[in-house]
Write an enzyme that holds these catalytic residues in place. Structure first.
Site, PDB file in Angstrom:
ATOM      1  N   HIS A  19       0.808  -1.210   0.000  1.00  0.00           N
ATOM      2  CA  HIS A  19       0.000   0.000   0.000  1.00  0.00           C
ATOM      3  C   HIS A  19       0.848   1.270   0.000  1.00  0.00           C
ATOM      4  O   HIS A  19       0.403   2.311  -0.515  1.00  0.00           O
ATOM      5  CB  HIS A  19      -0.966  -0.025   1.180  1.00  0.00           C
ATOM      6  N   HIS A  42      -8.009  -8.310  -7.417  1.00  0.00           N
ATOM      7  CA  HIS A  42      -8.336  -9.166  -6.261  1.00  0.00           C
ATOM      8  C   HIS A  42      -8.577  -8.253  -5.060  1.00  0.00           C
ATOM      9  O   HIS A  42      -7.705  -8.077  -4.207  1.00  0.00           O
ATOM     10  CB  HIS A  42      -7.214 -10.160  -5.991  1.00  0.00           C
ATOM     11  N   SER A 111      -6.910  -2.125  -0.358  1.00  0.00           N
ATOM     12  CA  SER A 111      -6.591  -1.381  -1.575  1.00  0.00           C
ATOM     13  C   SER A 111      -7.780  -0.589  -2.137  1.00  0.00           C
ATOM     14  O   SER A 111      -7.601   0.565  -2.555  1.00  0.00           O
ATOM     15  CB  SER A 111      -6.041  -2.331  -2.641  1.00  0.00           C
ATOM     16  N   GLU A 131     -13.664  -9.363  -7.215  1.00  0.00           N
ATOM     17  CA  GLU A 131     -13.472 -10.284  -6.097  1.00  0.00           C
ATOM     18  C   GLU A 131     -14.391 -11.488  -6.290  1.00  0.00           C
ATOM     19  O   GLU A 131     -15.581 -11.314  -6.577  1.00  0.00           O
ATOM     20  CB  GLU A 131     -13.772  -9.600  -4.765  1.00  0.00           C
ATOM     21  N   ASP A 159     -13.806 -13.179 -11.792  1.00  0.00           N
ATOM     22  CA  ASP A 159     -12.375 -13.441 -11.840  1.00  0.00           C
ATOM     23  C   ASP A 159     -11.666 -12.212 -12.403  1.00  0.00           C
ATOM     24  O   ASP A 159     -11.892 -11.822 -13.548  1.00  0.00           O
ATOM     25  CB  ASP A 159     -12.112 -14.659 -12.735  1.00  0.00           C
ATOM     26  N   GLY A 160     -10.822 -11.592 -11.592  1.00  0.00           N
ATOM     27  CA  GLY A 160     -10.144 -10.377 -12.009  1.00  0.00           C
ATOM     28  C   GLY A 160      -9.208 -10.559 -13.180  1.00  0.00           C
ATOM     29  O   GLY A 160      -9.019  -9.631 -13.984  1.00  0.00           O
ATOM     30  N   ASP A 180      -2.875  -8.694  -7.076  1.00  0.00           N
ATOM     31  CA  ASP A 180      -2.356  -9.293  -5.838  1.00  0.00           C
ATOM     32  C   ASP A 180      -3.249 -10.435  -5.365  1.00  0.00           C
ATOM     33  O   ASP A 180      -3.918 -10.332  -4.337  1.00  0.00           O
ATOM     34  CB  ASP A 180      -2.197  -8.237  -4.737  1.00  0.00           C
TER      35      ASP A 180
END
Length: 307
Positions: A19, A42, A111, A131, A159-160, A180
């Site tokens: 971050h 994610h 995030s 997510e 699904d990212g 991530d």
């Protein structure tokens, strides 16, 4: 497949590194008037309680954000561990403090909330969140709804890795992609590399930030090497930063625990097309993070770049 919950790890040393880098990139991007899109592949639940059951169970924030604030919050006083705190560490701490106005660390923003706090209404900056975890995606939607951000923020249970494709390239031709995954499933490492390869073909000038755990697994060892190769092949600059806080000598962590993320002692950030300001900023910040968060044998920090 859905066992990983970031709530157990919120505010740990890996979040501090991730971050801090994220905020540094965003602050650079907002220096230009043109709007941009941030895509978080994610996203997790987006907001976490450090005094909740999940965080209490793992206690990982104690070696991360809690330790950092304890050492550096009294900056420029005789009690501070470091007198001249690196600017990007200060920016990160101020961002976290904004979610805890009473001065007590109860909330840790993931995030999505960190990014949203940096977006500009007038520039029409956008945030796209993905997510798949059923519980976290529901929590994410509820948390985002509290922001009343309207069309600025959009979240999808998808699904990212796949969802990202529809947003590249963005209309403004400016974007930051944060990747991530939990890496709980070892195929995630291959998916990350494939995602980066595909994304660079779709949108070569985007900024891509990849977080990964540094653990004794071949896939984790090979990932930064593959990312370097992909960046070099595309002719794009890159920065690779790692932070290892060292092994807690009072506790022996098993290999299985480390692979699952419990007892994680090191992580890395790989950024493709980084802002020019990021390398010197990290060069100043990483030694200070190690000084404050390092706890035993094996502690280290490293920074390299290419392109």
């Amino acid at each position: 497949m859905f066992s990983y919950r970031h709530a157990f790890h919120a505010g740990n040393h890996a979040d501090v590194l991730k971050h801090m880098v994220l905020i540094a990139i965003l602050r650079h991007m907002t220096q230009k008037d043109t709007g941009f899109t941030v895509i978080d592949t994610h996203a997790g639940a987006g907001l976490y309680r450090l005094d909740g059951d999940y965080a209490d169970t793992s206690g990982e924030s104690a070696d991360g954000i809690v330790k950092l604030f304890s050492a550096l919050a009294p900056a420029r006083t005789s009690d501070a561990a470091i007198k001249d705190v690196a600017p990007i560490i200060q920016d990160y701490m101020e961002a976290i403090a904004a979610f805890n106005p009473d001065g007590r660390l109860k909330i840790y923003p993931g995030s999505p909330f960190i990014v949203q706090s940096e977006l500009r209404q007038e520039a029409r900056d956008k945030l796209k969140l993905f997510e798949t975890h059923p519980t976290d995606s529901k929590a994410l939607a509820a948390n985002i709804a509290q922001l009343q951000a309207g069309r600025q923020v959009a979240a999808a249970r998808q699904d990212g890795f796949e969802g990202l494709k529809a947003f590249l390239p963005p209309p403004s031709r400016r974007a930051l992609v944060l990747i991530d995954p939990s890496y709980e499933i070892k195929t995630d490492y291959q998916k990350v590399a494939t995602c980066i390869q595909d994304s660079l073909k779709r949108f070569a000038t985007g900024t891509y930030a990849v977080w990964y755990p540094v653990i004794p697994r071949p896939e984790a060892h090979d990932l930064p090497k593959r990312l370097k190769t992909l960046s070099n092949q595309a002719g794009k600059p890159w920065i690779h930063a790692t932070l290892a806080i060292g092994q807690d000598e009072e506790r022996n962590v098993s290999g299985d625990e480390e692979k699952r993320g419990h007892g994680l002692t090191a992580s890395g950030m790989f950024v493709i097309n980084p802002p020019h300001s990021l390398k010197p900023a990290l060069a100043a910040a990483l030694p200070q993070l190690l000084q404050v968060l390092g706890r035993g044998r094996g502690k280290s920090q490293a920074l390299e770049s290419g392109g």
